[in-house]
Design an enzyme around this catalytic site. Structure first.
Site, mmCIF file in Angstrom:
data_model
loop_
_atom_site.group_PDB
_atom_site.id
_atom_site.type_symbol
_atom_site.label_atom_id
_atom_site.label_comp_id
_atom_site.label_asym_id
_atom_site.label_seq_id
_atom_site.Cartn_x
_atom_site.Cartn_y
_atom_site.Cartn_z
ATOM 1 N N LYS A 111 2.440 0.087 -8.504
ATOM 2 C CA LYS A 111 1.884 0.640 -9.739
ATOM 3 C C LYS A 111 2.451 -0.050 -10.966
ATOM 4 O O LYS A 111 1.727 -0.305 -11.927
ATOM 5 C CB LYS A 111 2.135 2.153 -9.808
ATOM 6 N N LYS A 195 -6.128 0.153 -0.130
ATOM 7 C CA LYS A 195 -6.255 1.590 0.143
ATOM 8 C C LYS A 195 -7.366 2.217 -0.712
ATOM 9 O O LYS A 195 -7.537 1.842 -1.861
ATOM 10 C CB LYS A 195 -4.901 2.204 -0.245
ATOM 11 N N LYS A 198 -7.942 6.967 -6.071
ATOM 12 C CA LYS A 198 -8.669 7.777 -7.057
ATOM 13 C C LYS A 198 -9.044 6.974 -8.299
ATOM 14 O O LYS A 198 -9.499 7.528 -9.275
ATOM 15 C CB LYS A 198 -7.786 8.953 -7.510
HETATM 16 P P1 TYM Z 1 -1.522 11.646 -3.951
HETATM 17 O O1 TYM Z 1 -2.112 12.596 -4.924
HETATM 18 O O2 TYM Z 1 -1.469 10.192 -4.308
HETATM 19 O O3 TYM Z 1 -2.264 11.761 -2.581
HETATM 20 C C1 TYM Z 1 -2.429 13.005 -1.947
HETATM 21 C C2 TYM Z 1 -2.367 12.850 -0.446
HETATM 22 O O4 TYM Z 1 -3.419 11.988 -0.005
HETATM 23 C C3 TYM Z 1 -2.874 10.955 0.820
HETATM 24 N N1 TYM Z 1 -3.696 9.754 0.607
HETATM 25 C C4 TYM Z 1 -4.319 9.085 1.578
HETATM 26 N N2 TYM Z 1 -4.386 9.290 2.909
HETATM 27 C C5 TYM Z 1 -5.128 8.425 3.633
HETATM 28 N N3 TYM Z 1 -5.799 7.385 3.094
HETATM 29 C C6 TYM Z 1 -5.761 7.142 1.767
HETATM 30 N N4 TYM Z 1 -6.433 6.119 1.248
HETATM 31 C C7 TYM Z 1 -4.993 8.019 0.951
HETATM 32 N N5 TYM Z 1 -4.749 8.078 -0.384
HETATM 33 C C8 TYM Z 1 -3.944 9.126 -0.573
HETATM 34 C C9 TYM Z 1 -1.449 10.782 0.330
HETATM 35 O O5 TYM Z 1 -0.639 10.166 1.297
HETATM 36 C C10 TYM Z 1 -1.056 12.205 0.030
HETATM 37 O O6 TYM Z 1 -0.604 12.873 1.186
HETATM 38 N N6 TYM Z 1 3.366 12.160 -4.407
HETATM 39 C C11 TYM Z 1 2.204 12.801 -3.852
HETATM 40 C C12 TYM Z 1 2.058 14.241 -4.320
HETATM 41 C C13 TYM Z 1 3.292 15.041 -4.156
HETATM 42 C C14 TYM Z 1 3.793 15.532 -2.916
HETATM 43 C C15 TYM Z 1 4.962 16.287 -3.280
HETATM 44 C C16 TYM Z 1 3.373 15.453 -1.601
HETATM 45 C C17 TYM Z 1 4.113 15.462 -5.150
HETATM 46 N N7 TYM Z 1 5.124 16.209 -4.626
HETATM 47 C C18 TYM Z 1 5.728 16.914 -2.301
HETATM 48 C C19 TYM Z 1 4.140 16.090 -0.628
HETATM 49 C C20 TYM Z 1 5.306 16.812 -0.981
HETATM 50 C C21 TYM Z 1 0.987 12.026 -4.288
HETATM 51 O O7 TYM Z 1 0.974 11.420 -5.316
HETATM 52 O O8 TYM Z 1 -0.070 12.149 -3.513
#
Ligand code: TYM
Length: 329
Positions: A111, A195, A198
């Protein structure tokens, strides 16, 4: 009862990747685990975002949590910013994680590369610290996430070990990441080497996207040489990604999906089947999403969730404060 915890950040429109890698799996934990699912709205601030966009994404995300099967009677659903303990514990544990290890996080490297090097927010760098606070505040045993978050959960494990060893006491619970066997990393339909995200690219599918547009994107997805429907990530990344999407949504293994298409030698026919499975699933989600928005229940769900979450988080925070010599009243 064991505890499960996860979150999604409301930075953009939720994708099929988020669904398959994470959201689809969240309800599976609500019967056998105490389930905590929140909106990581403080994490959404780590990259610039318009207030209205953040507000709308947050509401949509809660509605999608409910539309995808999370039941507020079984799962505690809340906003990270409603539970101030996240920020308070963050301020403590930032002293137990090192800049060297944070600078090695793949997501930070990816990022920050795209930003003006003089304007990289501290929050982006310290992102995994807050994420570690999120996890340990609820004594989470398991953390269901997609592959890209595994490294952050592992850093949280390092912190738990370091902190508990320093104070010779099990203050924090050791969490285990749960990564789905199939679909932990869904790739872009136009460029299967990156990947699905969003960020608004043509190769991404959104949960609330118009179904005709979804179908078109799948029919136009990048494919590979040959005509066999075989999983081969290196030589057939496009077909492998579509097979993964199909298998995940059908809840079958990749091998079973390959068998279904063993006599199919036309990519177009295969894509039609993938498009059907995806649009059927999204259509169900979109119908429920509309019902939830119309029912006007989001504020109530969040209020109840924040109350329950706070009770739990406060205990862990107080214990950590007293352990290190703060008063923790
Ligand atoms: P975030 O919002 O980027 O993504 C949410 C979840 O979606 C999964 N993900 C994917 N899985 C498969 N293929 C993809 N292309 C793909 N893109 C995203 C991510 O692995 C994630 O599980 N840091 C986290 C949010 C967070 C969190 C936490 C998660 C904050 N605190 C505590 C678990 C525990 C995040 O930004 O996810």
């Amino acid at each position: 009862m064991k505890r499960s915890l996860s979150a999604i950040k409301p930075t953009g429109k939720l994708t099929l990747g988020n669904y398959i890698g994470a959201l689809k799996n969240f309800p599976k934990f609500q019967d056998e685990y105490e389930n905590f699912i929140f909106v990581a709205d403080l994490h959404a601030l780590t990259l610039p975002i318009e207030p209205q966009t953040l507000y709308e994404n947050t509401r949509d995300l809660v509605a999608l949590y409910l539309a995808c099967g999370l039941d507020p009677n079984k799962t505690t659903i809340f906003l990270q910013s409603d539970v101030s303990e996240h920020s308070e514990l963050n301020a403590i544990i930032q002293n137990y994680l090192y800049m060297g290890e944070l600078s090695r996080m793949t997501q930070f490297k990816d990022k920050s590369k795209k930003l003006n090097q003089n304007a990289i927010g501290l929050g982006l760098f310290a992102y995994p610290v807050l994420m570690a606070a999120d996890i340990i505040l609820y004594n989470a045993d398991v953390v269901p996430v997609g592959e890209d978050q595994k490294q952050h959960v592992e850093l949280c494990r390092d912190l738990v070990h370091r902190f508990n060893t320093r104070y010779n006491k099990e203050v924090f619970k050791m969490p285990t990441p749960i990564i789905p066997k199939t679909g932990a990393r869904i790739m872009s339909l136009t460029d299967p080497s990156v990947k699905m995200s969003k960020s608004g690219e043509k190769g991404d599918i959104y949960l609330l996207e118009d179904l005709k547009s979804v179908e078109k994107k799948i029919m136009r997805a990048t494919t590979d040489l040959g005509s066999d429907i075989k999983y081969d990530k290196e030589n057939k990344p496009g077909i492998s990604n579509l097979l993964t999407i199909y298998a995940s949504l059908k809840d079958i293994s990749i091998e079973e999906a390959e068998n279904i298409f063993s006599n199919c030698h036309r990519y177009g026919d295969f894509k039609k089947e993938v498009a059907k499975v995806v649009t059927d699933e999204l259509s169900k989600i979109q119908t429920k999403y509309k019902e939830i928005i119309d029912a006007n229940i989001i504020d109530k769900v969040l209020k109840d969730g924040a109350k329950k979450a706070k009770e739990c988080a406060n205990k862990v925070l107080k214990d950590a404060q007293r352990t290190i010599g703060l008063y923790g009243k």
